[in-house]
Design a protein around this motif. Structure first.
Motif, PDB file in Angstrom:
ATOM      1  N   ASP A  43       0.839  -1.093   0.030  1.00  0.00           N
ATOM      2  CA  ASP A  43      -0.070   0.099  -0.019  1.00  0.00           C
ATOM      3  C   ASP A  43       1.039   1.068   0.102  1.00  0.00           C
ATOM      4  O   ASP A  43       0.703   2.231  -0.911  1.00  0.00           O
ATOM      5  N   ALA A  44       1.990   1.058   0.761  1.00  0.00           N
ATOM      6  CA  ALA A  44       2.758   2.189   1.076  1.00  0.00           C
ATOM      7  C   ALA A  44       3.535   2.717  -0.591  1.00  0.00           C
ATOM      8  O   ALA A  44       3.700   3.654  -1.114  1.00  0.00           O
ATOM      9  N   LEU A  45       3.881   1.439  -1.118  1.00  0.00           N
ATOM     10  CA  LEU A  45       4.702   1.768  -2.409  1.00  0.00           C
ATOM     11  C   LEU A  45       3.690   2.395  -3.494  1.00  0.00           C
ATOM     12  O   LEU A  45       4.064   3.144  -4.125  1.00  0.00           O
ATOM     13  N   GLU A  46       2.290   1.832  -3.397  1.00  0.00           N
ATOM     14  CA  GLU A  46       1.539   2.279  -4.335  1.00  0.00           C
ATOM     15  C   GLU A  46       1.234   3.791  -4.221  1.00  0.00           C
ATOM     16  O   GLU A  46       1.092   4.484  -5.139  1.00  0.00           O
ATOM     17  N   LYS A  47       1.537   4.235  -3.055  1.00  0.00           N
ATOM     18  CA  LYS A  47       1.158   5.518  -2.745  1.00  0.00           C
ATOM     19  C   LYS A  47       2.298   6.490  -3.089  1.00  0.00           C
ATOM     20  O   LYS A  47       2.180   7.805  -3.584  1.00  0.00           O
ATOM     21  N   ARG A  48       3.575   6.110  -3.088  1.00  0.00           N
ATOM     22  CA  ARG A  48       4.878   6.589  -3.452  1.00  0.00           C
ATOM     23  C   ARG A  48       5.002   8.072  -2.849  1.00  0.00           C
ATOM     24  O   ARG A  48       5.612   8.774  -3.704  1.00  0.00           O
ATOM     25  N   GLU A  49       4.556   8.022  -1.650  1.00  0.00           N
ATOM     26  CA  GLU A  49       4.840   9.418  -0.924  1.00  0.00           C
ATOM     27  C   GLU A  49       6.296   9.384  -0.373  1.00  0.00           C
ATOM     28  O   GLU A  49       7.146   8.477  -0.067  1.00  0.00           O
ATOM     29  N   ALA A  50       6.959  10.612  -0.358  1.00  0.00           N
ATOM     30  CA  ALA A  50       8.171  10.857   0.240  1.00  0.00           C
ATOM     31  C   ALA A  50       8.172  10.718   1.740  1.00  0.00           C
ATOM     32  O   ALA A  50       7.210  10.610   2.525  1.00  0.00           O
ATOM     33  N   PRO A  51       9.355  10.215   2.172  1.00  0.00           N
ATOM     34  CA  PRO A  51      10.728  10.339   1.520  1.00  0.00           C
ATOM     35  C   PRO A  51      10.943   8.803   0.923  1.00  0.00           C
ATOM     36  O   PRO A  51      10.605   7.673   1.398  1.00  0.00           O
ATOM     37  N   LEU A  52      11.471   8.785  -0.219  1.00  0.00           N
ATOM     38  CA  LEU A  52      11.838   7.603  -1.017  1.00  0.00           C
ATOM     39  C   LEU A  52      12.980   7.944  -1.582  1.00  0.00           C
ATOM     40  O   LEU A  52      13.349   8.920  -1.919  1.00  0.00           O
ATOM     41  N   GLU A  53      13.788   6.585  -2.250  1.00  0.00           N
ATOM     42  CA  GLU A  53      14.963   6.873  -3.031  1.00  0.00           C
ATOM     43  C   GLU A  53      14.756   5.910  -4.277  1.00  0.00           C
ATOM     44  O   GLU A  53      14.228   5.075  -4.194  1.00  0.00           O
ATOM     45  N   LEU A  54      15.064   6.682  -5.345  1.00  0.00           N
ATOM     46  CA  LEU A  54      15.299   6.004  -6.742  1.00  0.00           C
ATOM     47  C   LEU A  54      16.392   5.198  -7.169  1.00  0.00           C
ATOM     48  O   LEU A  54      17.433   5.600  -6.636  1.00  0.00           O
ATOM     49  N   GLU A  55      16.412   4.330  -7.738  1.00  0.00           N
ATOM     50  CA  GLU A  55      17.501   3.362  -8.146  1.00  0.00           C
ATOM     51  C   GLU A  55      18.506   4.514  -9.079  1.00  0.00           C
ATOM     52  O   GLU A  55      19.715   4.414  -8.712  1.00  0.00           O
ATOM     53  N   ALA A  56      17.890   5.199  -9.843  1.00  0.00           N
ATOM     54  CA  ALA A  56      18.648   6.449 -10.740  1.00  0.00           C
ATOM     55  C   ALA A  56      19.275   7.228  -9.821  1.00  0.00           C
ATOM     56  O   ALA A  56      20.428   7.587 -10.467  1.00  0.00           O
TER      57      ALA A  56
END
Length: 259
Positions: A43-56
């Motif tokens: 559920d948290a991944l689907e929301k994509r709310e910060a803070p998060l880190e991208l592979e790129a």
């Protein structure tokens, strides 16, 4: 690498951990507990709310070239998990976890760092990257380098899907500065490092298995070459009197204490 199955003998775990800097606890989290955590994680991944880190953003080997490139929005990790749901907070403060931390850190007063780890780690098939050999204390700044991480597998983990590997007994290893690159990754072919890298072990984990590892223990992971995303939840703990250094990233967020 030492492995333990329920019922967990805390004294035996502590002894093995002191020697190896890493232990595996098989079936530590119950299936219903894992299912609840995994559902909240999805559920948290689907929301994509910060803070998060991208592979790129990290530009590790295999990652998309930029956030604008194909796959450039692939999430590497969600940060700040305990603030996202009581489900993650309940796991962070799970009594069996804290009891182990008290034994491994030799204190009754345990703190969860919110500044480091406190993350849902993902490794997706198409755009994941290699994480080279490193110690977590390379960027962590505390008065003592004594922190322990609790890595919970939310599904199968193995070398093919980017499961973590460890160099047992490397937590007190002292190497010269030229054994590391400019990002403080270990140069695996360096004469001092190569004999230790040859001892690396890449365990296979199942949902509910936990790995406890010292922040000074060298670990690494390859990219995911399977068709399915790998998910893990990782929290890190220290003794309350082991303070983050002022004005460092480690001091950016207050820890959560369990006396």
């Amino acid at each position: 690498m030492f492995e333990f199955s329920p019922p967990i003998n805390i004294a035996a775990v502590a002894k093995a951990f002191a020697e190896q800097g890493v232990v595996i606890l098989r079936g530590f989290a119950a299936p219903e507990q894992v299912a609840k955590i995994r559902a909240a994680a999805m559920d948290a991944l689907e929301k994509r709310e910060a803070p998060l880190e991208l592979e790129a953003s990290l530009a590790y080997p295999g990652a998309p070239e930029s956030t604008a490139a194909h796959g450039g929005q692939t999430v590497r990790r969600l940060r700040g998990m305990v603030a996202r749901s009581t489900i993650f907070m309940d796991w962070a403060g799970y009594t069996p976890v804290l009891d182990l931390m008290r034994a491994l850190l030799h204190t009754q007063d345990i703190t969860l760092t919110q500044a480091h780890h406190n993350s849902l780690m993902t490794k997706q098939p198409s755009f994941s990257s290699d994480t080279l050999w490193h110690r977590d204390v390379r960027y962590w700044r505390f008065s003592r380098p004594e922190l322990v991480s609790c890595w919970l597998a939310l599904g199968d983990e193995n070398p093919a899907n980017g499961g973590l590997g460890f160099i047992p007994a490397s937590q007190h290893l002292e190497l010269s500065e030229d054994a590391f690159d400019e990002r403080e990754f270990l140069l695996a072919a360096h004469p001092q490092a190569a004999p230790w890298v040859a001892k690396a072990q890449f365990p296979t984990l199942a949902a509910g298995d936990v790995v406890l590892f010292d922040a000074r223990t060298f670990h690494a992971a390859s990219r995911n070459t399977t068709a399915h995303t790998k998910y893990s939840l990782v929290m890190s703990y220290h003794a309350r009197d082991n303070k983050p250094l002022a004005d460092s990233r480690s001091a950016a967020e207050a820890g959560i204490h369990w006396p």
